[in-house]
Design an enzyme around this catalytic site. Structure first.
Site, PDB file in Angstrom:
ATOM      1  N   ARG A   1      -1.074  -4.967  -6.021  1.00  0.00           N
ATOM      2  CA  ARG A   1      -0.778  -5.659  -6.433  1.00  0.00           C
ATOM      3  C   ARG A   1       0.780  -6.477  -7.063  1.00  0.00           C
ATOM      4  O   ARG A   1       1.035  -5.883  -8.238  1.00  0.00           O
ATOM      5  CB  ARG A   1      -2.148  -7.013  -6.965  1.00  0.00           C
ATOM      6  CG  ARG A   1      -2.041  -8.494  -6.561  1.00  0.00           C
ATOM      7  CD  ARG A   1      -3.646  -8.753  -7.620  1.00  0.00           C
ATOM      8  NE  ARG A   1      -4.735  -8.304  -6.918  1.00  0.00           N
ATOM      9  CZ  ARG A   1      -5.287  -8.036  -7.513  1.00  0.00           C
ATOM     10  NH1 ARG A   1      -5.533  -7.303  -8.696  1.00  0.00           N
ATOM     11  NH2 ARG A   1      -7.071  -7.412  -6.686  1.00  0.00           N
TER      12      ARG A   1
ATOM     13  N   GLU B   1      -1.508   0.461   8.577  1.00  0.00           N
ATOM     14  CA  GLU B   1      -2.766  -0.934   8.990  1.00  0.00           C
ATOM     15  C   GLU B   1      -1.880  -1.756  10.091  1.00  0.00           C
ATOM     16  O   GLU B   1      -0.647  -2.291  10.374  1.00  0.00           O
ATOM     17  CB  GLU B   1      -3.779  -1.640   8.151  1.00  0.00           C
ATOM     18  CG  GLU B   1      -2.294  -2.704   7.089  1.00  0.00           C
ATOM     19  CD  GLU B   1      -3.239  -3.127   6.073  1.00  0.00           C
ATOM     20  OE1 GLU B   1      -4.092  -3.364   5.109  1.00  0.00           O
ATOM     21  OE2 GLU B   1      -2.655  -4.172   5.760  1.00  0.00           O
TER      22      GLU B   1
ATOM     23  N   HIS C   1       3.300  -7.103   1.781  1.00  0.00           N
ATOM     24  CA  HIS C   1       3.155  -8.324   2.789  1.00  0.00           C
ATOM     25  C   HIS C   1       2.107  -9.092   1.710  1.00  0.00           C
ATOM     26  O   HIS C   1       1.112  -8.655   0.866  1.00  0.00           O
ATOM     27  CB  HIS C   1       1.833  -7.694   4.125  1.00  0.00           C
ATOM     28  CG  HIS C   1       1.410  -6.527   3.456  1.00  0.00           C
ATOM     29  ND1 HIS C   1       0.904  -5.065   2.356  1.00  0.00           N
ATOM     30  CD2 HIS C   1      -0.172  -6.868   3.454  1.00  0.00           C
ATOM     31  CE1 HIS C   1       0.214  -4.958   2.784  1.00  0.00           C
ATOM     32  NE2 HIS C   1      -0.262  -5.359   2.795  1.00  0.00           N
TER      33      HIS C   1
ATOM     34  N   HIS D   1       0.665  -1.069  -0.104  1.00  0.00           N
ATOM     35  CA  HIS D   1       0.048   0.251   0.100  1.00  0.00           C
ATOM     36  C   HIS D   1       1.045   0.844   0.041  1.00  0.00           C
ATOM     37  O   HIS D   1       1.792   1.039   1.044  1.00  0.00           O
ATOM     38  CB  HIS D   1      -0.940   0.357   0.734  1.00  0.00           C
ATOM     39  CG  HIS D   1      -1.542  -0.807   1.223  1.00  0.00           C
ATOM     40  ND1 HIS D   1      -2.406  -1.442   0.477  1.00  0.00           N
ATOM     41  CD2 HIS D   1      -1.600  -1.808   2.187  1.00  0.00           C
ATOM     42  CE1 HIS D   1      -3.050  -3.268   0.828  1.00  0.00           C
ATOM     43  NE2 HIS D   1      -2.413  -3.043   1.994  1.00  0.00           N
TER      44      HIS D   1
END
Length: 317
Positions: A195, A117, A175, A100
């Site tokens: 992605r 996150e 991740h 991200h």
């Protein structure tokens, strides 16, 4: 102002399973349920209120009619829009390897927030793993070559996971959640994902799912993770149960509570509380609360009692 019970939004991504139905009792209407968006005020998913004065309204409609500061608290005014998104994630299969962007890149390129996150592991099969950063520091060019040569997985840091682990996934960290993990995710209010690798899978249209190689190279920190995989705080005995700080950062604070009696929490003018019940049964004031329930306690609500045999996460700003 009353406590708002939220209806989740469900997503049927190809890697999802059925634990949100079997373990949490949700009637999702989907063959596979990958995610439940438990606190969501985003264009790609919006909670509605399940009962009371605002029944049937979206969370955004409540903010619009009552005022964001009044309902969510003045700390939310530091952000361009409601700042947090909370999910339950059931990884029956491996998620794609992804990354991200941070706020600066995301706002400039995507007109979105970036995405930092945390993952709190609710359950995991014995051999469940997550991908968390790189084994060792490499250059962006080496990252690009590993993608092109299909050797990326050899470069990435795999971590065996157990219930109770806590991962802080800073923007720019490559991740992936591995199959067999059930996760509570608290994140910036963004759906911006690049992605990198997807195991050759195809989407519903029969075509390979889109990769975002150059953007991923632009934003990735090609180095090992710098955070431990454990909560920031230890369990602390309190009257009526146990409390534990999971994480505290500039974006959100998350605490876990395990109650076997009654505790009292409160909100003031600074922030709402969001409560995600992760196990057990009890009451929040006069509201029944069970595993999977999601409650929004408005800012300035004051003190409220939670009782029963119940485990839950509390998020605020």
């Amino acid at each position: 102002m009353e406590i708002l019970k939220l209806n989740p939004v469900f997503k049927d991504y190809i890697w999802g399973g059925n634990r949100l139905s079997s373990d949490y009792g949700f009637e999702t209407g989907l063959d596979k349920t990958a995610e439940g968006w438990m606190l969501a005020c985003h264009k790609d998913g919006m909670n509605t209120i399940s009962s009371g004065e605002f029944k049937g309204k979206t969370l955004q409609e409540v903010f619009d009619s009552e005022g964001l500061e009044k309902i969510a608290g003045k700390n939310c005014l530091k952000f361009p829009y409601f700042p947090v998104l909370i999910k339950l994630i059931d990884a029956f299969d491996n998620l794609s390897v992804q990354v991200h962007p941070d706020d600066e890149y995301a706002r400039r390129v995507e007109n979105e927030f970036g995405k930092t996150e945390i993952w709190y592991v609710l359950d995991a099969v014995n051999d469940a793993e997550l991908i968390y950063g790189f084994k060792e520091k490499i250059t962006s060019q080496e990252f690009k070559e590993a993608i092109e040569n299909n050797t990326l997985l050899d470069k990435l840091n795999r971590v065996k996971v157990n219930k109770g682990d806590l991962f802080f996934i800073e923007a720019g960290t490559v991740h992936a959640i591995g199959k067999g993990a059930l996760i509570a995710e608290i994140q910036q209010n963004s759906n911006c994902t690049y992605r990198v690798y997807d195991y050759g899978r195809v989407g519903k249209d029969g075509k390979p799912r889109e990769l975002h190689i150059q953007k991923a190279i632009d934003v990735s920190k090609t180095e090992p993770p710098k955070y431990d995989i454990k909560p920031q705080g230890n369990e602390i005995k309190i009257s009526g149960g146990i409390s534990q700080l999971l994480t505290k950062c500039d974006l959100f604070t998350v605490n876990r509570y395990l109650v076997n009696g009654e505790i009292t929490l409160k909100t003031d003018e600074t922030s709402f509380n969001h409560i995600l019940v992760i196990d057990g049964n009890g009451k929040i004031e006069n509201e029944n609360a069970k595993k999977g329930d999601s409650f929004f306690i408005p800012a300035n609500f004051g003190k409220y009692k939670i009782s029963g045999n119940i485990e839950f996460l509390v998020t605020n700003i």
